[in-house]
Each structure stands twice: as C-alpha cells, then as structure tokens.
Motif scaffolding. Structure first.
Motif, PDB file in Angstrom:
ATOM      1  N   TRP A 131       0.837  -1.204   0.000  1.00 29.83           N
ATOM      2  CA  TRP A 131       0.000   0.000   0.000  1.00 29.83           C
ATOM      3  C   TRP A 131       0.874   1.258   0.000  1.00 29.83           C
TER       4      TRP A 131
ATOM      5  N   SER B 177      -5.468   0.691  -8.023  1.00 27.75           N
ATOM      6  CA  SER B 177      -6.139  -0.562  -7.657  1.00 27.75           C
ATOM      7  C   SER B 177      -5.297  -1.365  -6.670  1.00 27.75           C
ATOM      8  N   ILE B 178      -3.973  -1.312  -6.811  1.00 27.04           N
ATOM      9  CA  ILE B 178      -3.097  -1.987  -5.848  1.00 27.04           C
ATOM     10  C   ILE B 178      -3.281  -1.366  -4.468  1.00 27.04           C
TER      11      ILE B 178
ATOM     12  N   ASN C 185      -5.817   0.345  -3.312  1.00 27.18           N
ATOM     13  CA  ASN C 185      -7.160   0.065  -2.803  1.00 27.18           C
ATOM     14  C   ASN C 185      -7.278  -1.359  -2.264  1.00 27.18           C
ATOM     15  N   ARG C 186      -6.753  -2.347  -2.999  1.00 27.94           N
ATOM     16  CA  ARG C 186      -6.823  -3.746  -2.541  1.00 27.94           C
ATOM     17  C   ARG C 186      -6.055  -3.937  -1.240  1.00 27.94           C
ATOM     18  N   GLN C 187      -4.875  -3.348  -1.163  1.00 22.63           N
ATOM     19  CA  GLN C 187      -4.068  -3.506   0.043  1.00 22.63           C
ATOM     20  C   GLN C 187      -4.708  -2.792   1.234  1.00 22.63           C
TER      21      GLN C 187
ATOM     22  N   GLU D 211      -7.925  -2.368   1.702  1.00 26.98           N
ATOM     23  CA  GLU D 211      -9.034  -3.210   2.138  1.00 26.98           C
ATOM     24  C   GLU D 211      -8.533  -4.360   3.010  1.00 26.98           C
ATOM     25  N   MET D 212      -7.436  -4.991   2.586  1.00 24.69           N
ATOM     26  CA  MET D 212      -6.874  -6.090   3.364  1.00 24.69           C
ATOM     27  C   MET D 212      -6.377  -5.596   4.718  1.00 24.69           C
TER      28      MET D 212
END
Length: 157
Positions: A79, A107-108, A110-112, A114-115
C-alpha cells in the motif's frame, strides 16, 4: 571499504561494521555518524517490529498471530509503495493507446487498504474494533522480547 552483506570468503573487500564506519567518517573529518539505520531491515520488518512492540505492551499478541500480522505488514508495504507511486506519477496515466486511464497503482493501493482494514479490525487497530477487544491481564511471554520479534518475522515469511 564495503558496508552490508557479502561473501567474505570470496571477496577482496574489507567489511566494516558501524563503529568502523563512524571512525572512517571521523578520520575524513566529516560530521557524520553511522547509526545502524542502513542495516537490511525491510519495510515489512520495520512495521512488524513497531506493531509487535505496541501489541506486546497491551498484552494483545501471541505467536498464533504471526501469519495474520505478517500479512498485514506485507499489505502495508505494498500500500505504501503504491501510494508513493501515485504521488509520483499521478492518479491518472496515459494508456498505451494514448488515452487517460486510472493508474494501476490505484487498484493496488485500494486492494491492500481493504486487506489492511480487515486485518486491523482483528487486531484492534481501529477505534471501533478496539472498543470490542478485551485485553488480558497477564502478558503473553512468547512475544515480549525484541529479538523474538525479529526471529518471528523471519519465520513468518
């Protein structure tokens, strides 16, 4: 002189530890001091050490938490790198065909994120999740020392 890790058996270069590096700086009449901050600790390891220290002080971590915490630290690092790339290159980039498009780093990130939020709520890193966590009275001895923190990180990856 070389700083860092290398194969001493096959190298003709002399390895110097922090005290020798500081002495070298002094011999050169430079107002510098090697503080050890350049040693090979990665961003996830630094985050690991920081979080284990905080969680240990609150008696909120055991060796069973290793994989989840390592996952959080890895996500945090990705992130942070993606966020830095967005700041450097912008949120919009030019596609191969020349049209503007959202940066792949968005997108990277955002995904990280969320995790990180999912795992953070498990560990009580958010105010709402902290209010739901009961802190034990007795410390968990398995994760109290700094040396154990580093070795646990090495075992987790």
């Amino acid at each position: 002189m070389i700083c860092g890790n290398f194969d001493a058996a096959t190298s003709n270069l002399v390895y110097r530890s922090s005290s020798y590096i500081t002495r070298f700086f002094e011999d050169c009449e430079l107002d510098l001091r090697h503080d050890g901050s350049t040693r090979g600790r990665t961003a996830p390891q630094r985050e690991w050490t920081r979080l284990v220290g905080e969680l240990s002080a609150l008696n909120m971590i055991t060796s069973l938490d290793r994989a989840a915490l390592a996952t959080y630290c890895g996500a945090y690092t990705l992130w942070a790198e993606a966020t830095e790339a967005i700041q450097k290159f912008g949120a919009m980039v030019k596609s191969p065909t020349g049209y503007p498009m959202q940066s792949p780093y968005s997108s990277i990130a955002n995904r990280q994120a969320e995790m990180m939020i999912r795992i953070a709520s498990e560990f009580g890193f958010t105010p709402a999740s902290r209010s739901r966590i009961a802190v034990p009275d007795e410390p968990f001895p398995a994760v109290r020392s700094t040396n154990h923190c580093t070795s646990a990180w090495e075992m987790a990856i």
